[in-house]
Write a protein that holds these residues in place. Structure first.
Motif, PDB file in Angstrom:
ATOM      1  N   GLY A 188       1.167  -1.241   0.312  1.00  0.00           N
ATOM      2  CA  GLY A 188       0.154  -0.353   0.503  1.00  0.00           C
ATOM      3  C   GLY A 188       0.621   1.551   0.076  1.00  0.00           C
ATOM      4  O   GLY A 188       1.549   1.429   0.110  1.00  0.00           O
ATOM      5  N   PHE A 189       0.132   2.217  -0.712  1.00  0.00           N
ATOM      6  CA  PHE A 189       1.170   3.328  -0.295  1.00  0.00           C
ATOM      7  C   PHE A 189       0.043   4.925  -0.446  1.00  0.00           C
ATOM      8  O   PHE A 189      -0.687   4.698  -1.671  1.00  0.00           O
ATOM      9  CB  PHE A 189       2.022   3.728  -1.630  1.00  0.00           C
ATOM     10  CG  PHE A 189       1.992   3.417  -3.209  1.00  0.00           C
ATOM     11  CD1 PHE A 189       1.975   4.755  -4.228  1.00  0.00           C
ATOM     12  CD2 PHE A 189       2.067   2.527  -3.634  1.00  0.00           C
ATOM     13  CE1 PHE A 189       1.409   4.400  -4.653  1.00  0.00           C
ATOM     14  CE2 PHE A 189       1.413   2.581  -4.854  1.00  0.00           C
ATOM     15  CZ  PHE A 189       0.692   3.087  -5.651  1.00  0.00           C
ATOM     16  N   ILE A 190       0.293   5.584  -0.052  1.00  0.00           N
ATOM     17  CA  ILE A 190      -0.731   6.759  -0.455  1.00  0.00           C
ATOM     18  C   ILE A 190       0.061   8.523  -0.015  1.00  0.00           C
ATOM     19  O   ILE A 190       1.598   8.186  -0.032  1.00  0.00           O
ATOM     20  CB  ILE A 190      -1.871   6.492   0.533  1.00  0.00           C
ATOM     21  CG1 ILE A 190      -2.840   7.645   0.510  1.00  0.00           C
ATOM     22  CG2 ILE A 190      -1.377   7.173   2.074  1.00  0.00           C
ATOM     23  CD1 ILE A 190      -3.974   7.926   1.582  1.00  0.00           C
ATOM     24  N   LYS A 191       0.007   9.184  -1.234  1.00  0.00           N
ATOM     25  CA  LYS A 191       0.527  10.277  -1.179  1.00  0.00           C
ATOM     26  C   LYS A 191      -0.946  11.439  -0.701  1.00  0.00           C
ATOM     27  O   LYS A 191      -1.605  12.076  -1.700  1.00  0.00           O
ATOM     28  CB  LYS A 191       0.979  10.568  -2.227  1.00  0.00           C
ATOM     29  CG  LYS A 191       1.828  11.932  -2.494  1.00  0.00           C
ATOM     30  CD  LYS A 191       2.145  12.199  -4.302  1.00  0.00           C
ATOM     31  CE  LYS A 191       3.395  11.369  -4.072  1.00  0.00           C
ATOM     32  NZ  LYS A 191       3.925  11.263  -5.917  1.00  0.00           N
ATOM     33  N   TYR A 192      -0.351  12.189   0.082  1.00  0.00           N
ATOM     34  CA  TYR A 192      -1.272  13.242   0.604  1.00  0.00           C
ATOM     35  C   TYR A 192      -0.482  14.852  -0.902  1.00  0.00           C
ATOM     36  O   TYR A 192       0.509  14.925   0.005  1.00  0.00           O
ATOM     37  CB  TYR A 192      -0.803  13.681   1.965  1.00  0.00           C
ATOM     38  CG  TYR A 192      -1.508  14.758   2.930  1.00  0.00           C
ATOM     39  CD1 TYR A 192      -3.218  15.270   2.872  1.00  0.00           C
ATOM     40  CD2 TYR A 192      -0.952  16.083   3.607  1.00  0.00           C
ATOM     41  CE1 TYR A 192      -3.654  16.311   3.555  1.00  0.00           C
ATOM     42  CE2 TYR A 192      -1.942  16.667   4.277  1.00  0.00           C
ATOM     43  CZ  TYR A 192      -3.438  17.087   3.447  1.00  0.00           C
ATOM     44  OH  TYR A 192      -3.731  18.165   4.275  1.00  0.00           O
ATOM     45  N   LEU A 193      -1.581  15.265  -0.318  1.00  0.00           N
ATOM     46  CA  LEU A 193      -2.172  16.072  -1.355  1.00  0.00           C
ATOM     47  C   LEU A 193      -2.335  17.619  -1.227  1.00  0.00           C
ATOM     48  O   LEU A 193      -2.258  19.293  -2.140  1.00  0.00           O
ATOM     49  CB  LEU A 193      -2.321  16.098  -3.349  1.00  0.00           C
ATOM     50  CG  LEU A 193      -1.909  14.241  -3.654  1.00  0.00           C
ATOM     51  CD1 LEU A 193      -3.130  14.084  -4.816  1.00  0.00           C
ATOM     52  CD2 LEU A 193      -0.752  15.183  -4.169  1.00  0.00           C
ATOM     53  N   GLY A 194      -2.513  17.854   0.414  1.00  0.00           N
ATOM     54  CA  GLY A 194      -3.008  19.005   1.056  1.00  0.00           C
ATOM     55  C   GLY A 194      -4.177  19.314   1.059  1.00  0.00           C
ATOM     56  O   GLY A 194      -4.951  18.132   0.454  1.00  0.00           O
ATOM     57  N   LEU A 195      -4.646  20.411   1.563  1.00  0.00           N
ATOM     58  CA  LEU A 195      -6.186  20.822   2.403  1.00  0.00           C
ATOM     59  C   LEU A 195      -6.187  22.461   2.114  1.00  0.00           C
ATOM     60  O   LEU A 195      -5.782  22.751   1.651  1.00  0.00           O
ATOM     61  CB  LEU A 195      -5.862  20.669   4.243  1.00  0.00           C
ATOM     62  CG  LEU A 195      -6.928  20.593   4.476  1.00  0.00           C
ATOM     63  CD1 LEU A 195      -7.931  19.770   4.187  1.00  0.00           C
ATOM     64  CD2 LEU A 195      -6.907  20.343   6.054  1.00  0.00           C
ATOM     65  N   LYS A 196      -7.395  22.265   1.522  1.00  0.00           N
ATOM     66  CA  LYS A 196      -7.720  22.826   0.684  1.00  0.00           C
ATOM     67  C   LYS A 196      -9.214  23.545   1.848  1.00  0.00           C
ATOM     68  O   LYS A 196     -10.284  22.496   2.295  1.00  0.00           O
ATOM     69  CB  LYS A 196      -7.723  23.123  -0.925  1.00  0.00           C
ATOM     70  CG  LYS A 196      -6.421  23.036  -1.283  1.00  0.00           C
ATOM     71  CD  LYS A 196      -6.604  23.398  -2.539  1.00  0.00           C
ATOM     72  CE  LYS A 196      -5.874  23.076  -3.786  1.00  0.00           C
ATOM     73  NZ  LYS A 196      -6.435  23.278  -5.198  1.00  0.00           N
ATOM     74  N   ARG A 197      -9.338  25.230   2.007  1.00  0.00           N
ATOM     75  CA  ARG A 197     -10.597  25.272   2.318  1.00  0.00           C
ATOM     76  C   ARG A 197     -11.322  26.281   1.861  1.00  0.00           C
ATOM     77  O   ARG A 197     -10.696  27.050   0.695  1.00  0.00           O
ATOM     78  CB  ARG A 197     -10.851  26.322   3.920  1.00  0.00           C
ATOM     79  CG  ARG A 197     -11.875  26.319   4.512  1.00  0.00           C
ATOM     80  CD  ARG A 197     -11.114  27.540   5.842  1.00  0.00           C
ATOM     81  NE  ARG A 197     -12.839  28.158   6.526  1.00  0.00           N
ATOM     82  CZ  ARG A 197     -12.305  28.969   7.173  1.00  0.00           C
ATOM     83  NH1 ARG A 197     -10.762  29.553   8.349  1.00  0.00           N
ATOM     84  NH2 ARG A 197     -13.412  30.040   7.772  1.00  0.00           N
ATOM     85  N   ASN A 198     -12.585  25.524   1.128  1.00  0.00           N
ATOM     86  CA  ASN A 198     -13.351  26.900   0.768  1.00  0.00           C
ATOM     87  C   ASN A 198     -15.128  26.107   0.974  1.00  0.00           C
ATOM     88  O   ASN A 198     -15.283  25.222   0.491  1.00  0.00           O
ATOM     89  CB  ASN A 198     -13.026  26.588  -1.021  1.00  0.00           C
ATOM     90  CG  ASN A 198     -13.671  27.252  -1.980  1.00  0.00           C
ATOM     91  OD1 ASN A 198     -14.680  27.919  -2.365  1.00  0.00           O
ATOM     92  ND2 ASN A 198     -12.852  27.441  -3.274  1.00  0.00           N
TER      93      ASN A 198
ATOM     94  N   MET B   8     -19.268  27.942   9.828  1.00  0.00           N
ATOM     95  CA  MET B   8     -19.446  26.716   9.832  1.00  0.00           C
ATOM     96  C   MET B   8     -17.727  26.805   8.121  1.00  0.00           C
ATOM     97  O   MET B   8     -18.437  27.356   7.475  1.00  0.00           O
ATOM     98  CB  MET B   8     -20.171  26.511   8.911  1.00  0.00           C
ATOM     99  CG  MET B   8     -20.678  25.108   8.759  1.00  0.00           C
ATOM    100  SD  MET B   8     -20.318  23.395   9.893  1.00  0.00           S
ATOM    101  CE  MET B   8     -22.502  23.806   9.869  1.00  0.00           C
ATOM    102  N   ALA B   9     -17.133  26.146   7.945  1.00  0.00           N
ATOM    103  CA  ALA B   9     -16.113  26.151   7.452  1.00  0.00           C
ATOM    104  C   ALA B   9     -16.175  24.357   6.711  1.00  0.00           C
ATOM    105  O   ALA B   9     -16.409  23.546   7.271  1.00  0.00           O
ATOM    106  CB  ALA B   9     -14.613  25.868   7.989  1.00  0.00           C
ATOM    107  N   TYR B  10     -15.473  24.080   5.098  1.00  0.00           N
ATOM    108  CA  TYR B  10     -15.450  23.173   4.421  1.00  0.00           C
ATOM    109  C   TYR B  10     -14.482  23.074   3.744  1.00  0.00           C
ATOM    110  O   TYR B  10     -13.375  23.830   3.024  1.00  0.00           O
ATOM    111  CB  TYR B  10     -17.067  23.448   3.196  1.00  0.00           C
ATOM    112  CG  TYR B  10     -18.132  23.478   3.631  1.00  0.00           C
ATOM    113  CD1 TYR B  10     -18.814  22.239   4.449  1.00  0.00           C
ATOM    114  CD2 TYR B  10     -18.912  25.181   3.945  1.00  0.00           C
ATOM    115  CE1 TYR B  10     -19.992  22.638   4.843  1.00  0.00           C
ATOM    116  CE2 TYR B  10     -20.142  24.746   4.787  1.00  0.00           C
ATOM    117  CZ  TYR B  10     -20.783  23.909   4.900  1.00  0.00           C
ATOM    118  OH  TYR B  10     -21.993  24.071   5.526  1.00  0.00           O
TER     119      TYR B  10
END
Length: 703
Positions: free
Chosen positions: A153-163, A239-241
């Motif tokens: 298994g492998f996974i790459k975290y690409l980031g967190l965006k708020r909108n 409230m944040a998404y």
């Protein structure tokens, strides 16, 4: 405007690419520790003088700082000091996984910071440049005293965006193709041949809450990621998404986000909707593909209609009954490739040098076969002489898996460039991705056809190390092009017994009965497998480990190449191979040669072999491929372009399609009992011995 579907074949130099899957279930020995060590009062880690490398034996090397240039690069100098500072990077040797013969950069670097575990691969750079790294994402690994062990298994975290606009999106979205993700507004530069894109919407009552993803855990096809939410005492209460993006290995079945008191589960094995698409071919579809029939356990169907779907490891899911059971048989496919190659060679031979790759051409025709329908499909099957019960795609896949050789580089690649507004059917796209391991690229033929042509040519030039340039001539890619199919084949191998260069001499090569030219003739005396057939003789020249061989064919009647090709077309590699016998003290002569053949549009020759309708704007039926942009238009093939390169020298063979090198030794002391002189026009093939597949074949009329 006519809607063209442009198809071409190219054979080019390709080294196997490295990707994270190569590291699964492996353990690698520690090769050294990279440490910061302050030699000077300034303690800046940016100083090149303040870094050391400690080997597993404890020897310490100081980075000898110099001004980088093409001739003056960073070097290392051994010092008699104890490198007792904590490591910053840990280096491990992974071996020549990309099969390029160069192990100087076959290392991975792992951050020694336990709070920020990352895995990187060291990438090659030009002299004078700084080292670069490629992020391989999170891995589930265990640090051992002298080695590191990876698990599945492998996974790459690409980031967190708020909108705030994310509020209308579903909790989870999964994309398996770049264009789909881009159309949805998520343009992440990831390799969709190895990854899926997973988008995870997180809703927080306070925009001040901090979201932290911890190191993942792997359980077979399941990835579990602990999530921590930090809520400050003071902060905004709106409230944040958020959208968190992850590149996840394609074989992952689900990702679990663990909050401690609850879990969010993303299922990655989803059924793709194929509404308004034709029913995909029966027997042989990927599990995630177009299922258009009810899945009830019907005993009379083969093989166990719904058991496959219930099995999470099942690779295929049938979409209908399979009364006509298809046979996966790579030997029959190899025989068909030989016969097709001989028939095409007969059509193409005009008395000049000729070099083609029947395997490469058949690879594209096979991909084309699955997009064709009715008579268009039947003509391809008949021209390739496929048995009616042969599972073409599965057999090609099995054959391609067998083409893995040692002490030689043999790489096969398939790809397609598709107009971004052209509706390529998902069933077709997934099928060629699955069975042919094809990469799909989006292209703007409508507005930038010339730029796309140059892009493809540049890609080919890069892959062939500048051996094949300008494969697609001007005008071959136009505004009404909808798709370009590509098969690429590269080979390099050294002879099992190399020729002695000192024995290579200028000798005559007879291009006609009364005409000769001087060539560099390689000479060798030794034991060879020789086959004597009706009308011709054949000699096998093996590469190292004998997994591939070059076969050379001489007609019994000098200069009768057409007769030789006719005789070869009436036999098979199985017959030639079965009748070979070892001959001793054979005196063998063969010229060194290098030639480039093409670019050649081989449509006329394919039409002569019976593949006619797909080239006709009216009769062509490529209805299983995709839906034309103009509903009143029809898809047809405008051209099939083929270009090859080969060089034969004393050491071995290299081809883009092929390159071959031979050295011949001569001895005047002991008379040879058998001679095999390639001093007149001859036919040759490069053959995979286990399957007897002819990868390349050609005629040398004038070296």
């Amino acid at each position: 405007m006519r809607h063209l579907w442009l198809l071409f074949v190219l054979v080019f130099s390709l080294f196997a690419e490295f990707h994270p899957l190569s590291l699964q279930y492996r353990s690698f020995n520690l090769s050294g520790k990279f440490k910061y060590f302050a030699f000077y009062p300034e303690t800046s880690q940016n100083s090149a003088y303040n870094w050391v490398y400690e080997t597993p034996r404890g020897n310490c090397y100081r980075l000898h700082g110099v001004t980088p240039s093409r001739t003056n690069v960073f070097g290392w100098k051994k010092i008699n000091l104890s490198c007792d500072t904590p490591p910053v990077w840990l280096f491990y040797y992974i071996g020549d996984l990309d099969n390029d013969g160069d192990t100087r950069f076959d290392f991975i670097a792992i951050s020694a910071d336990t709070k920020n575990k990352r895995v990187y691969r060291l990438l090659p750079v030009e002299p004078g440049d700084f080292f670069r790294y490629e992020d391989l994402g999170f891995f589930n690994y265990t640090l051992l005293p002298n080695s590191i062990s990876f698990s599945q298994g492998f996974i790459k975290y690409l980031g967190l965006k708020r909108n705030h606009e994310y509020r209308n999106l579903p909790k989870f979205q999964v994309f398996t193709h770049y264009q789909e993700a881009k159309d949805a507004g998520f343009d992440y530069p990831i390799d969709f041949t190895s990854y899926k894109l997973l988008l995870y919407k997180i809703v927080q009552t306070s925009g001040s809450n901090r979201i932290i993803f911890k190191d993942p855990q792997f359980f077979g096809g399941v990835i579990k990621i602990p999530v921590k939410i930090i809520r400050p005492e003071i902060g905004t209460a709106d409230m944040a998404y958020y959208i968190a993006a992850f590149a996840v290995s394609k074989d992952t079945q689900k990702v679990v986000f663990d909050y401690g008191n609850r879990e969010d589960v993303a299922l990655l094995q989803q059924i793709t909707s194929c509404d308004d698409e034709p029913q995909a071919p029966v027997c042989g579809l990927k599990q995630i593909e177009c299922i258009t029939t009810p899945c009830e356990p019907l005993q009379q169907t083969y093989p166990n209609y719904c058991v496959l779907k219930a099995d999470s490891q099942a690779r295929f899911l049938h979409s209908g009954s399979c009364e006509n059971i298809k046979e996966t048989n790579r030997t029959k496919l190899a025989t068909s490739i030989y016969q097709f190659g001989m028939h095409l060679t007969q059509k193409l031979y005009d008395g000049q040098n000729l070099f083609i790759s029947p395997f490469s051409i058949v690879g594209v025709l096979d991909m084309l076969y699955f997009g064709a329908h009715d008579e268009s499909r039947t003509q391809i099957r008949k021209a390739l002489d496929y048995p009616s019960n042969l599972a073409i795609g599965d057999s090609y896949e099995e054959l391609q898996k067998q083409l893995q050789v040692r002490d030689a580089t043999l790489a096969v690649a398939n790809a397609a460039w598709v107009e971004q507004k052209f509706h390529l059917y998902k069933s077709y796209r997934y099928l060629i991705e699955d069975l042919f391991d094809a990469s799909i690229y989006s292209a703007n033929f409508l507005e930038k056809s010339e730029e796309v042509r140059q892009e493809i040519n540049s890609w080919v030039e890069e892959k062939t190390h500048e051996k094949i340039k300008d494969l697609l001539p001007q005008g071959s890619v136009q505004q009404d092009t909808r798709m370009v199919l590509v098969n690429a084949l590269y080979f390099y191998g050294k002879w099992q017994k190399e020729f002695n260069k000192t024995k290579t001499e200028k000798e005559p090569f007879y291009v006609a009965s009364q005409e000769s030219i001087q060539v560099d003739m390689m000479n060798m005396e030794g034991d060879f497998n020789v086959s004597e057939m009706d009308g011709f003789r054949a000699l096998e020249l093996p590469y190292k480990n004998a997994e591939l061989s070059m076969w050379l064919f001489l007609p019994n009647e000098d200069f009768n190449i057409q007769g030789l090709l006719e005789n070869l077309s009436k036999t098979s590699m199985q017959q030639i191979n079965s009748t070979k016998r070892e001959m001793f003290d054979v005196l063998f002569k063969m010229p060194k040669f290098k030639l480039t053949w093409g670019t050649k549009n081989i449509v006329e020759e394919l039409q002569a072999l019976g593949i006619v309708d797909i080239f006709d704007p009216v009769r062509a039926d490529l209805s299983l491929l995709g839906k034309p942009i103009n509903p009143n238009a029809n898809l047809f093939v405008s051209g099939i372009f083929h270009k090859t390169f080969i060089e034969v020298t004393e050491e071995g063979s290299e081809a883009a399609a092929a390159t071959a090198t031979t050295i011949v030794e001569t001895s005047a002391q002991i008379p040879p009992v058998y001679t095999f002189y390639c001093d007149k026009p001859f036919v040759f093939m490069i053959v995979h011995n286990k399957t007897l597949t002819p990868l390349f074949m050609g005629v040398v009329s004038r070296p």
